[in-house]
Design a protein around this motif. Structure first.
Motif, PDB file in Angstrom:
ATOM      1  N   VAL A  31       0.831  -1.206   0.000  1.00 46.51           N
ATOM      2  CA  VAL A  31       0.000   0.000   0.000  1.00 46.51           C
ATOM      3  C   VAL A  31       0.868   1.260   0.000  1.00 46.51           C
ATOM      4  CG1 VAL A  31      -1.934   1.108   1.174  1.00 46.51           C
ATOM      5  CG2 VAL A  31      -1.568  -1.346   1.444  1.00 46.51           C
ATOM      6  N   LEU A  32       0.548   2.178  -0.896  1.00 50.13           N
ATOM      7  CA  LEU A  32       1.253   3.457  -0.952  1.00 50.13           C
ATOM      8  C   LEU A  32       0.248   4.558  -0.606  1.00 50.13           C
ATOM      9  CD1 LEU A  32       3.033   2.813  -4.382  1.00 50.13           C
ATOM     10  CD2 LEU A  32       4.088   2.702  -2.118  1.00 50.13           C
ATOM     11  N   GLU A  33       0.552   5.339   0.400  1.00 52.99           N
ATOM     12  CA  GLU A  33      -0.421   6.352   0.830  1.00 52.99           C
ATOM     13  C   GLU A  33       0.231   7.719   0.988  1.00 52.99           C
ATOM     14  OE1 GLU A  33      -2.571   5.041   4.447  1.00 52.99           O
ATOM     15  OE2 GLU A  33      -2.223   3.014   3.707  1.00 52.99           O
ATOM     16  N   HIS A  34      -0.453   8.707   0.485  1.00 50.31           N
ATOM     17  CA  HIS A  34      -0.003  10.087   0.717  1.00 50.31           C
ATOM     18  C   HIS A  34      -0.912  10.714   1.776  1.00 50.31           C
ATOM     19  CE1 HIS A  34       0.744  14.398  -1.000  1.00 50.31           C
ATOM     20  NE2 HIS A  34       1.316  14.202   0.147  1.00 50.31           N
ATOM     21  N   HIS A  35      -0.380  10.873   2.958  1.00 48.11           N
ATOM     22  CA  HIS A  35      -1.154  11.540   4.008  1.00 48.11           C
ATOM     23  C   HIS A  35      -0.822  13.023   3.924  1.00 48.11           C
ATOM     24  CE1 HIS A  35      -1.793   7.661   6.570  1.00 48.11           C
ATOM     25  NE2 HIS A  35      -2.278   7.587   5.343  1.00 48.11           N
ATOM     26  N   MET A  36      -1.512  13.664   2.994  1.00 49.58           N
ATOM     27  CA  MET A  36      -1.145  15.051   2.711  1.00 49.58           C
ATOM     28  C   MET A  36      -1.788  16.019   3.685  1.00 49.58           C
ATOM     29  SD  MET A  36      -3.183  15.577  -0.767  1.00 49.58           S
ATOM     30  CE  MET A  36      -4.369  14.335  -1.209  1.00 49.58           C
ATOM     31  N   PHE A  37      -1.318  17.246   3.625  1.00 52.67           N
ATOM     32  CA  PHE A  37      -1.867  18.244   4.538  1.00 52.67           C
ATOM     33  C   PHE A  37      -1.820  19.614   3.892  1.00 52.67           C
ATOM     34  CE2 PHE A  37       2.444  16.895   5.576  1.00 52.67           C
ATOM     35  CZ  PHE A  37       3.151  18.048   5.305  1.00 52.67           C
ATOM     36  N   GLY A  38      -2.616  20.508   4.476  1.00 51.55           N
ATOM     37  CA  GLY A  38      -2.681  21.869   3.968  1.00 51.55           C
ATOM     38  C   GLY A  38      -1.629  22.764   4.600  1.00 51.55           C
ATOM     39  N   MET A  39      -1.852  24.041   4.530  1.00 52.14           N
ATOM     40  CA  MET A  39      -0.839  25.005   4.951  1.00 52.14           C
ATOM     41  C   MET A  39      -1.165  25.592   6.327  1.00 52.14           C
ATOM     42  SD  MET A  39       0.863  26.005   1.966  1.00 52.14           S
ATOM     43  CE  MET A  39       0.853  27.754   1.688  1.00 52.14           C
ATOM     44  N   ILE A  40      -0.123  26.135   6.967  1.00 46.32           N
ATOM     45  CA  ILE A  40      -0.340  26.887   8.197  1.00 46.32           C
ATOM     46  C   ILE A  40      -0.410  28.360   7.779  1.00 46.32           C
ATOM     47  CG2 ILE A  40       0.526  27.438  10.479  1.00 46.32           C
ATOM     48  CD1 ILE A  40       2.135  24.923  10.472  1.00 46.32           C
ATOM     49  N   LEU A  41      -1.511  29.000   8.149  1.00 40.55           N
ATOM     50  CA  LEU A  41      -1.711  30.379   7.714  1.00 40.55           C
ATOM     51  C   LEU A  41      -1.562  31.359   8.874  1.00 40.55           C
ATOM     52  CD1 LEU A  41      -4.928  29.735   5.604  1.00 40.55           C
ATOM     53  CD2 LEU A  41      -2.570  29.732   4.798  1.00 40.55           C
ATOM     54  N   GLY A  42      -1.251  32.601   8.525  1.00 39.57           N
ATOM     55  CA  GLY A  42      -1.222  33.678   9.516  1.00 39.57           C
ATOM     56  C   GLY A  42      -2.639  34.217   9.694  1.00 39.57           C
ATOM     57  N   LYS A  43      -2.779  35.216  10.579  1.00 35.51           N
ATOM     58  CA  LYS A  43      -4.124  35.771  10.832  1.00 35.51           C
ATOM     59  C   LYS A  43      -4.731  36.373   9.572  1.00 35.51           C
ATOM     60  CE  LYS A  43      -4.359  36.636  15.765  1.00 35.51           C
ATOM     61  NZ  LYS A  43      -3.299  37.175  16.596  1.00 35.51           N
ATOM     62  N   ASP A  44      -3.851  36.800   8.644  1.00 32.58           N
ATOM     63  CA  ASP A  44      -4.340  37.409   7.405  1.00 32.58           C
ATOM     64  C   ASP A  44      -4.799  36.368   6.384  1.00 32.58           C
ATOM     65  OD1 ASP A  44      -1.911  36.288   6.867  1.00 32.58           O
ATOM     66  OD2 ASP A  44      -0.956  38.098   6.099  1.00 32.58           O
ATOM     67  N   GLY A  45      -4.732  35.091   6.778  1.00 28.09           N
ATOM     68  CA  GLY A  45      -5.181  34.039   5.871  1.00 28.09           C
ATOM     69  C   GLY A  45      -4.149  33.662   4.815  1.00 28.09           C
ATOM     70  N   LYS A  46      -2.969  34.276   4.906  1.00 28.20           N
ATOM     71  CA  LYS A  46      -1.891  33.934   3.958  1.00 28.20           C
ATOM     72  C   LYS A  46      -0.844  33.071   4.673  1.00 28.20           C
ATOM     73  CE  LYS A  46      -2.371  38.079   1.189  1.00 28.20           C
ATOM     74  NZ  LYS A  46      -2.178  39.483   1.518  1.00 28.20           N
ATOM     75  N   PRO A  47       0.005  32.351   3.914  1.00 30.32           N
ATOM     76  CA  PRO A  47       1.016  31.506   4.573  1.00 30.32           C
ATOM     77  C   PRO A  47       1.748  32.261   5.684  1.00 30.32           C
ATOM     78  CG  PRO A  47       1.098  31.193   2.221  1.00 30.32           C
ATOM     79  CD  PRO A  47       0.075  32.267   2.455  1.00 30.32           C
ATOM     80  N   LEU A  48       1.896  31.597   6.823  1.00 26.25           N
ATOM     81  CA  LEU A  48       2.453  32.238   8.014  1.00 26.25           C
ATOM     82  C   LEU A  48       3.838  32.833   7.753  1.00 26.25           C
ATOM     83  CD1 LEU A  48       1.857  32.667  11.059  1.00 26.25           C
ATOM     84  CD2 LEU A  48       3.143  30.584  11.481  1.00 26.25           C
ATOM     85  N   LYS A  49       3.956  34.121   8.030  1.00 18.45           N
ATOM     86  CA  LYS A  49       5.239  34.821   7.841  1.00 18.45           C
ATOM     87  C   LYS A  49       5.548  35.637   9.093  1.00 18.45           C
ATOM     88  CE  LYS A  49       6.168  33.941   3.482  1.00 18.45           C
ATOM     89  NZ  LYS A  49       5.433  34.237   2.310  1.00 18.45           N
ATOM     90  N   THR A  50       6.804  36.058   9.242  1.00 23.15           N
ATOM     91  CA  THR A  50       7.136  36.966  10.346  1.00 23.15           C
ATOM     92  C   THR A  50       6.661  38.361   9.945  1.00 23.15           C
ATOM     93  OG1 THR A  50       9.248  37.576   9.384  1.00 23.15           O
ATOM     94  CG2 THR A  50       9.246  35.687  10.857  1.00 23.15           C
ATOM     95  N   ARG A  51       6.778  39.311  10.896  1.00 29.94           N
ATOM     96  CA  ARG A  51       6.359  40.676  10.548  1.00 29.94           C
ATOM     97  C   ARG A  51       7.166  41.202   9.379  1.00 29.94           C
ATOM     98  NH1 ARG A  51       5.762  43.019  16.234  1.00 29.94           N
ATOM     99  NH2 ARG A  51       3.894  41.911  16.795  1.00 29.94           N
ATOM    100  N   ALA A  52       8.425  40.783   9.304  1.00 28.94           N
ATOM    101  CA  ALA A  52       9.275  41.267   8.215  1.00 28.94           C
ATOM    102  C   ALA A  52       8.951  40.550   6.900  1.00 28.94           C
ATOM    103  CB  ALA A  52      10.734  41.058   8.588  1.00 28.94           C
ATOM    104  N   GLY A  53       7.947  39.675   6.945  1.00 28.95           N
ATOM    105  CA  GLY A  53       7.534  39.014   5.706  1.00 28.95           C
ATOM    106  C   GLY A  53       8.356  37.777   5.367  1.00 28.95           C
TER     107      GLY A  53
END
Ligand code: ARG
Length: 576
Positions: free
Chosen positions: A363-385
Motif C-alpha cells: 500500500v502506498l499512501e499520501h497523508h497530505m496536509f494543507g498550509m499553516i496560515l497567519g491571521k491574514d489568511g496567507k502563509p504564516l510569515k514573520t512581521r518582516a515578511g
C-alpha cells in the motif's frame, strides 16, 4: 477491546443470516446523541431498497439475528430502519476492569506489518521552517501510534541532500572558510543559502566554479564530497536539536536522504527504457503517462533525466520507493508531505507500479496536509515578511508558556517552572497541529493553543493533573483499588463508554493517519471526566464500594489521557 469492530462484525453476520448478499455492508457508528444509544447501525434503508423489502421489516429481521447477548442492554429500531444499540453497564464495568489490569490498557497488538513512514524531510543548508512542522509532528504521532499497535515502523527522513545547487553551496563554503567567516555564516543556514545564491547570480567566476563543482561532486570527487558532507552534517546537527526540543522520536539513524539513491538512478533509467516506459526526446528522458494529461489533453511526459544528464526529484523518488519495498520489505509506505506534491507522488507511484517495482499488495499512501496560515489568511510569515523559522517559533512558545504559568500563580520553584513551560509550550504547538484535520489549512493562533479552555493540550494536561491530585488526597494507593466497578450514574456510564472507545479511536488513526480523531477523543474524555467528577463525588463517596469504583474510573481516565497524549508525542506533568 475494539467495540466498534466487534459490533460491526456481529451486525454483518446478522445481515448474512437474513439473506443479504455479502457485498451489502451496513455502517456502524458511534451515536452522536445519547437518545440514539451508544452505537447506531446505518444503511439498512439502502439495502432494503436494493432487496425490494420494507426497511423496518428488514431491521426487525436483522435484530432478531443479532447476537449481542451480555454486551447490549437494549437494541431498538429508530425511524424507518436505523438500529440503536445501548451497551450493558455490567459488561462495560467488566471491560473497565480488564483495561485497568493491563499496562496496554487492554489494547491488542495486530498482525504486524512493516511500515515506512516518510516524514519531516527538510532540505540541507536550509533551516526548517513552519512548512516542515506539520509533516514532522503528524508523521511522528503516526509513527508512534503504528508502533504501539505492534507494527515494525521504519522512520524515513528523506532529507533533500542532493542536487545541482550543491555546486554553489560548496563554492560558497570554500569562500567563507578562506575568509575566516565560517562560524558566522553557518550560524544561520538561511543566510548561508541566500549569500551563496547571491554570489552565484552576480559573480561569473563564482558561478563557473560552482558549475564545475556540480560535475565534480557527481563524479565522486573527494574534495567536493568532503565539503558536501560538512554542509549535510551542519544541517543534521541543527535539525536534531529541533527534533529533541520537540520531543520527537526521530534520530540521525532515520536519515535516508536523496543522496542515498543516487547510485541507483542510472540503472533505473536504463531499466525504464528497456521496459519501454521511458523514451528519449531531444536528449531528455521522459515517461509518458496516459493517466495524467497536459492542458492540451495529451499524455503528460514526466522527465526523469535532463539533457545534461542530471536526474530529478521524481527519479529519486522512484528509486526510493523501490528500495523501500525491495530492501526494507515494506508492506505499507506512508508519505507525510504537503498537498502540493500530490501529483508528483501519484506520478512516481504510477511509474513504480507499471515497472513492476512494487506489487499492488503493497500500500502506498499520501497523508497530505494543507498550509499553516497567519491571521491574514496567507502563509504564516514573520512581521518582516519572512517564513517563520521553527526555532524562533519554539522560543516564542516557551516565553508565552512561562508567562501563562506565572499568571496562573502555579506554586512551583524555578526548575519546575522551566520544565512546566517546556512541556506546556511543546504540547500546545504539537496539539494545535494534531487537533486539526490535516487536509485543511489552519490559522496559527497563540491564544487558542495556549488556552486552558476547549480542545487544547493545556486543557487535557490539566484534566490529567486533577486526577493526580485526587489520588494524592485519597487514602488509597493504586494497588489497593480492588472490588467491582459500578456504573450507577449516567455520568459514570458515559465516562465508561468513552474510556472503552480508546482502542477503536487509535485503530482509526493508525488506518487513516488522522491524529485529530485521537485529539477529539481525548478532549471529549476529559470533558466527560469533568462532568463525572462534578456529579459523582469521589473522595466524599457514599460508601467504600462506591469510593473504590469511582477511583478506578478516575485511574483509567488518567492512564488513558496520559497514554493518549504520549502517543501524540505530548508529555504530562503532575501539577500545573
Ligand atoms: N524535501 C522535500 C521538501 O522539503 C520533502 C521530501 C518528502 N519525501 C519524499 N519522499 N519526496 O519539500
Amino acid at each position: 477491546m475494539n467495540i466498534h469492530a466487534f459490533i460491526s462484525e456481529k451486525v454483518n453476520q446478522a445481515m448474512l443470516a437474513v439473506g443479504a448478499p455479502a457485498s451489502y455492508k451496513v455502517q456502524v457508528r458511534q451515536s452522536v446523541k445519547t437518545k440514539f444509544g451508544d452505537y447506531q447501525v446505518n444503511g439498512i434503508m439502502t439495502i432494503a431498497k436494493q432487496l425490494g423489502v420494507p426497511s423496518y421489516q428488514l431491521a426487525e429481521k436483522v435484530i432478531s439475528m443479532l447476537n449481542l447477548d451480555g454486551i447490549a442492554r437494549k437494541v431498538e429500531i429508530a425511524g424507518p430502519g436505523f438500529i440503536n444499540i445501548f451497551l450493558d453497564s455490567q459488561w462495560l464495568a467488566t471491560q473497565i476492569a480488564i483495561a485497568l489490569a493491563s499496562p496496554r490498557l487492554g489494547i491488542l497488538q495486530y498482525s504486524p506489518q512493516t511500515i515506512v513512514v516518510d516524514y519531516s524531510s527538510p532540505n540541507v543548508a536550509k533551516e526548517m521552517h513552519v512548512g516542515h512542522l506539520r509533516s514532522t509532528i503528524i508523521g511522528d504521532a503516526s509513527a508512534r501510534i503504528l508502533e504501539f499497535l505492534g507494527h515494525k515502523v521504519i522512520r524515513a527522513n528523506h532529507i533533500g541532500d542532493w542536487g545541482t545547487h550543491f555546486g554553489m553551496l560548496i563554492a560558497y563554503l570554500e569562500k567563507v572558510e578562506y575568509d575566516g567567516e565560517l562560524e558566522i555564516e553557518l550560524s544561520s543556514l538561511n543566510n548561508f543559502y541566500r549569500h551563496a545564491k547571491k554570489n552565484y547570480d552576480i559573480d561569473p567566476n563564482f558561478a563557473k566554479k560552482a558549475r564545475n563543482y556540480v560535475v565534480k561532486l557527481q563524479c565522486g570527487d573527494s574534495y567536493c564530497l568532503q565539503m558536501w558532507r560538512k554542509l549535510v552534517n551542519v544541517t543534521i546537527v541543527q535539525n536534531q536539536k529541533i527534533y529533541d526540543r520537540l520531543n520527537l522520536t526521530l534520530s540521525q539513524d532515520n536519515i535516508m536522504g536523496e543522496s542515498m539513491y543516487n547510485n541507483m538512478l542510472p540503472d533505473i533509467v536504463t531499466d525504464l527504457k528497456a521496459k519501454g516506459l521511458a523514451v528519449e526526446s531531444a536528449g531528455t528522458t521522459l515517461v509518458f503517462l496516459n493517466e495524467f494529461r497536459n492542458k492540451d489533453g495529451k499524455p503528460m511526459g514526466v522527465i526523469i533525466q535532463k539533457k545534461d544528464g542530471a536526474y530529478l526529484y521524481t527519479t529519486t523518488d522512484i528509486a526510493c520507493a523501490k528500495y523501500r519495498y525491495e530492501t526494507l520489505k515494506a508492506d505499507r509506505i506512508i508519505y507525510y508531505i504537503d498537498s502540493r506534491q500530490h501529483q508528483h507522488l501519484l506520478q512516481v507511484w504510477t511509474i513504480v507500479r507499471k515497472a513492476g517495482y512494487i506489487p499492488e499488495t503493497v500500500v502506498l499512501e499520501h497523508h497530505m496536509f494543507g498550509m499553516i496560515l497567519g491571521k491574514d489568511g496567507k502563509p504564516l510569515k514573520t512581521r518582516a515578511g519572512i517564513t517563520v523559522k521553527l526555532n524562533d517559533l519554539l522560543d516564542e512558545a516557551l516565553v508565552r508558556a512561562r508567562c501563562l504559568i506565572v499568571s496562573k500563580q502555579v506554586n512551583v520553584d524555578l526548575i519546575e517552572l522551566e520544565r512546566l513551560a517546556q512541556v506546556i509550550s511543546i504540547g500546545a504547538i504539537k496539539y494545535a497541529e494534531l487537533s486539526k484535520n490535516r487536509m485543511t489549512d489552519y490559522i496559527f493562533n497563540w491564544d487558542d493553543m495556549l488556552s486552558f479552555e476547549g480542545n487544547t493540550a493545556p486543557y487535557i494536561q490539566y484534566a490529567y493533573t486533577r486526577i493526580v491530585s485526587i489520588f494524592k488526597r485519597s487514602t488509597l494507593n493504586q494497588q489497593q483499588l480492588t472490588g467491582n466497578v459500578y456504573l450507577e450514574n449516567e455520568q459514570e456510564y458515559f465516562l465508561a463508554v468513552r474510556l472503552l472507545q480508546y482502542e477503536e479511536t487509535i485503530t482509526t488513526v493508525a488506518r487513516y493517519g488522522t491524529p485529530h480523531v485521537l485529539c477529539a477523543y481525548l478532549y471529549n474524555l476529559a470533558v466527560r471526566f469533568s462532568s463525572f467528577y462534578e456529579h459523582c463525588p469521589i473522595l466524599n463517596a457514599d460508601n467504600d464500594i462506591q469510593y473504590k469504583s469511582r477511583l478506578q474510573l478516575a485511574l483509567l481516565t488518567s492512564r488513558t489521557l496520559q497514554q493518549g497524549l504520549n502517543l501524540l508525542g505530548i508529555e504530562t506533568v503532575e501539577k500545573m
